[in-house]
Design an enzyme around this catalytic site. Sequence first.
Site, PDB file in Angstrom:
ATOM      1  N   ARG A   1       0.817  -1.219   0.000  1.00  0.00           N
ATOM      2  CA  ARG A   1       0.000   0.000   0.000  1.00  0.00           C
ATOM      3  C   ARG A   1       0.852   1.271   0.000  1.00  0.00           C
ATOM      4  NH1 ARG A   1      -2.246  -3.679  -1.397  1.00  0.00           N
ATOM      5  NH2 ARG A   1      -4.148  -4.639  -0.577  1.00  0.00           N
TER       6      ARG A   1
ATOM      7  N   SER B   1     -11.699  -2.631   2.302  1.00  0.00           N
ATOM      8  CA  SER B   1     -10.968  -2.920   3.542  1.00  0.00           C
ATOM      9  C   SER B   1     -10.594  -1.605   4.212  1.00  0.00           C
ATOM     10  CB  SER B   1      -9.707  -3.732   3.242  1.00  0.00           C
ATOM     11  OG  SER B   1     -10.034  -4.986   2.698  1.00  0.00           O
TER      12      SER B   1
ATOM     13  N   GLU C   1      -6.622   2.293   5.936  1.00  0.00           N
ATOM     14  CA  GLU C   1      -6.203   2.248   4.538  1.00  0.00           C
ATOM     15  C   GLU C   1      -6.877   3.374   3.764  1.00  0.00           C
ATOM     16  OE1 GLU C   1      -6.905  -0.979   1.067  1.00  0.00           O
ATOM     17  OE2 GLU C   1      -5.735  -1.700   2.770  1.00  0.00           O
TER      18      GLU C   1
END
Length: 304
Positions: free
Chosen positions: A177, A227, A297
């Site tokens: 990420r 998510s 996230e």
Amino acid sequence: MKHYGEYKNLFSKLYEESQIQLDAKMSEHIYFKVGGPVDILLTPNSIQQVKETITICKENNIPFYVIGNGSNILVKDGGIRGVVIKLCELNKIECIGNKIIAECGALLKDVSKAATEGSLAGFQFACGIPGSVGGAVFMNAGAYDGEISFVIESAEVLDDNQEIRIIPKSELNLGYRQSVVMQKGYIVLRATFNLVNGDKEKIQARVDELTKRREERQPLEYPSAGSTFKRPEGYFAGKLIEDAGLKGFAIGGACVSEKHAGFVINCKNGTAKDVLDVIYHVRDEVKKQFGVDLYPEVRIWGED
């Protein structure tokens, strides 16, 4: 329209009226379906327009934010002061041999479809990721044992000096990420993906399998950003949240999904504050019970 009415004329010289929205509801542009308005929302239809827009913003000290499909962003209830540049119109996808060249606003599901139709394997993992190419490269998006770093060859970006550069995979610093694009605040304009020739029926079968798995395991019927938390090293966020007894935990109109604890969802017309309160409670409770830090996230923008 709050702070930047005086700048409308600057953008009017560059944009058609239909490409400019004043006091635009960000809840209509992000997957969470929450959040206050942005002063100006612009929808460029060319890379040159993007470049000139950012030049205007920088020259006039106007804060600006760039979004693709709005699938990994949470805007606070007070909205955003400044400009949001939405890149959804930059969505061309081209197949050349075993390569796919896609503009930043192209949806990952459409790139996956183009790959399947061209009998190109390697992009199946992205068939259900709701984001765009730009956002996917920015954060090295991934799912089901695949990620952008496995298939990307290069990215064309607008750097912080307003120069267009092509960055090869070796210099993108792609990790979990993260990417050099994120680290330096570059804007992805295009990406080239290097795929492999395969059997069309087998590629489609894998897409169908992943689509079914996603539908069975994820709360797709509710607004969310997918998510909610990054995966902590050595753990799975959803498992930690479930083990903490937080499945179904709700504040206002937001809650932890009963279907998949890794998802915070807008279950009953919640506000951004509801969503954030759930996120922060989950973070604090997991830390308290297991000593593990969870980091969102989703990117959080705007004012309370």
